[in-house]
Structures are given as C-alpha cells and as structure tokens.
Enzyme design. Structure first.
Site, PDB file in Angstrom:
ATOM      1  CG  ASP A 153      -2.032  -1.017   1.089  1.00 28.22           C
ATOM      2  OD1 ASP A 153      -2.772  -0.943   0.088  1.00 28.22           O
ATOM      3  OD2 ASP A 153      -2.169  -1.888   1.970  1.00 28.22           O
ATOM      4  CG  ASP A 165      -7.079  -3.562  -0.484  1.00 25.15           C
ATOM      5  OD1 ASP A 165      -6.862  -4.072   0.636  1.00 25.15           O
ATOM      6  OD2 ASP A 165      -6.370  -2.666  -0.984  1.00 25.15           O
TER       7      ASP A 165
HETATM    8  O1  LIG Z   1      -5.592  -0.486   0.837  1.00 24.73           O
HETATM    9  C1  LIG Z   1      -5.686  -0.689   2.036  1.00 24.73           C
HETATM   10  C2  LIG Z   1      -6.151   0.404   2.944  1.00 24.73           C
HETATM   11  O2  LIG Z   1      -6.372   1.530   2.209  1.00 24.73           O
HETATM   12  C3  LIG Z   1      -5.263  -2.001   2.618  1.00 24.73           C
HETATM   13  O3  LIG Z   1      -4.730  -2.802   1.594  1.00 24.73           O
HETATM   14  C4  LIG Z   1      -6.387  -2.735   3.297  1.00 24.73           C
HETATM   15  O4  LIG Z   1      -7.060  -1.968   4.226  1.00 24.73           O
HETATM   16  C5  LIG Z   1      -5.897  -4.062   3.867  1.00 24.73           C
HETATM   17  O5  LIG Z   1      -5.876  -4.090   5.234  1.00 24.73           O
HETATM   18  P1  LIG Z   1      -6.953  -4.893   6.133  1.00 24.73           P
HETATM   19  O6  LIG Z   1      -6.977  -6.307   5.619  1.00 24.73           O
HETATM   20  O7  LIG Z   1      -6.377  -4.774   7.506  1.00 24.73           O
HETATM   21  O8  LIG Z   1      -8.265  -4.196   5.951  1.00 24.73           O
HETATM   22 FE   LIG Z   2      -4.545  -1.827  -0.511  1.00 24.67          FE
END
Ligand SMILES: O=C(CO)[C@H](O)[C@H](O)COP(=O)(O)O
Ligand SMILES: [Fe+2]
Length: 216
Positions: A27, A167
């Site tokens: 990210d 995501d």
């Molecule tokens: O793009 C993202 C946030 O902007 C991250 O990839 C996403 O939030 C992944 O984290 P989680 O699985 O903890 O939600």
């Molecule tokens: Fe992401």
C-alpha cells in the site's frame, strides 16, 4: 504488508510467502490522496533485493504518473492506480505502466460507481485487474463493506476472466461473501498478521475462492 512490522520488512515478506501468500500487497500512500503516509519506490527497491515475490502495488496517491518509472525501476510487479485520480490520463498511465514491465490495474473507492472502470477494461491496452475497495482507503483494520459486492458481481458477470481484487476487511468471516460474488484476488492484512496461525488463514481464504470458482 500494511500490517507488517515495517522495520523488518524483508523478514515479514519471507514469513508471509512461507505461510503461503501468492502476492505481497504493497500500500503506497502519499498523505494527500489519503490521510496516511506509508512507503514509496525506495522501499520497494530495497524489498525487491530480498524477495522474488509478486509485489502488488496499490497506489493511493494524487499523481500516480509520477510513480510509474520509479516503481518500474524498483522492481514492482503490479501497478494499480485509482480511477478517481486518473480520469483524464488513464490511457497514458496504462501504457507507461506496461512499458515499465508492470501489470496495470485500476482501483475504485467505495463511493465510485463501477461503470467508471468499464472503458479501462475494454480498452485496446486494457487494465488487467480491477481492485474493488471494500473499506475507505487509507488504513488497515477497518470493517468490510458487504454492499460493495454488487460491484464485484456486476464485473464478474460482464468479464468472466478478469482479475477482480477485493481490499479491506477481508478475513475468515467475510471471505465467503467476496468469493461467492466472484472476487479471485484477496488482500488480507490485519486478519492474517493478527492471527495466531497466519498460514491457516491464508489457506482458508484460498480454499473459499477455489470452492466458489468450482460452483460458478
Ligand atoms: O488499501 C488498504 C487500505 O487503504 C489495505 O490494503 C487494506 O485496508 C488491507 O488491510 P486490512 O486487511 O487490515 O483491511
Ligand atoms: Fe490496498
């Protein structure tokens, strides 16, 4: 990798690939498109020296074009930009991403209608993946938004062989919803890093997607 220990990124990457992760989702946030600041090309370049893994870069930045060459040279594998930042120059972006040897993808925020990515999937030089955000971009550990599954269902119906990535908030309690809607690339940060046995979570996520694909 947003949930990893950034001071030990190489060993965290090895840990996740040993646990069975196919890709490492990176990210990249600029503190402007989203209210958080993470990593950029120098860190991707450093990490590339320690792993051959597919580095799936998610660009949450205001000017993604500025990142194409640095990330290509750093060894990024996928470059997914947000349509909200790139309505006027996505053709140029996709072309430059491909020239740098990366796989182009487009992401959309929860409030952005799915129709906005159709032209990019259908273009002469198309994006190869659509990333459907299932939380507001910016931070890990947020709650999955099941209402985003309508977008995934529409995309899967329209484009049977497209890579559709989800995501945000994916884990054992939400994976079946995403997999049955048609998502085949699953980003999971906090649910994997926070688990006592991350390998089990990764395998559960994979099994759910494979099972859904068999019944489609
Ligand atoms: O793009 C993202 C946030 O902007 C991250 O990839 C996403 O939030 C992944 O984290 P989680 O699985 O903890 O939600
Ligand atoms: Fe992401």
């Amino acid at each position: 990798m947003l949930s990893s220990d950034f001071s030990n990124l190489a060993s965290e990457a090895h840990r996740m690939t040993n646990y069975g992760a196919d890709w490492l989702h990176m990210d990249i946030m600029d503190g402007h498109f989203v209210p958080n600041l993470t990593i950029g090309a120098p860190i991707i370049e450093s990490l590339r020296k320690h792993t051959k893994a597919y580095l799936d870069c998610h660009l949450m930045v205001t000017n993604p074009l500025d990142y194409v060459e640095p990330l290509g040279k750093a060894g990024a594998s996928g470059f997914t930009f947000h349509i909200e930042t790139s309505k006027d120059n996505w053709k140029e972006l996709v072309e430059r991403i491909s020239i740098q040897g990366m796989r182009p993808g487009v992401a959309l925020k929860p409030e952005t209608p799915i129709e906005e990515v159709y032209a990019l999937v259908e273009a002469e030089n198309p994006v190869e993946m659509v990333l459907v955000m299932t939380v507001e971009p910016g931070f890990g550990g947020q709650k999955f938004m099941p209402e985003m599954m309508d977008k995934v269902r529409i995309l899967r119906k329209k484009y049977p062989s497209l890579d559709i990535e989800v995501d945000g908030g994916l884990g054992p309690s939400t994976i079946d919803t995403a997999a049955s809607a048609g998502a085949n690339c699953i980003v999971a940060g906090s649910s994997v890093f926070g688990a006592p046995e991350p390998a089990q979570v990764i395998s559960l996520l994979r099994n759910s997607v494979e099972k859904a694909q068999q019944t489609h």
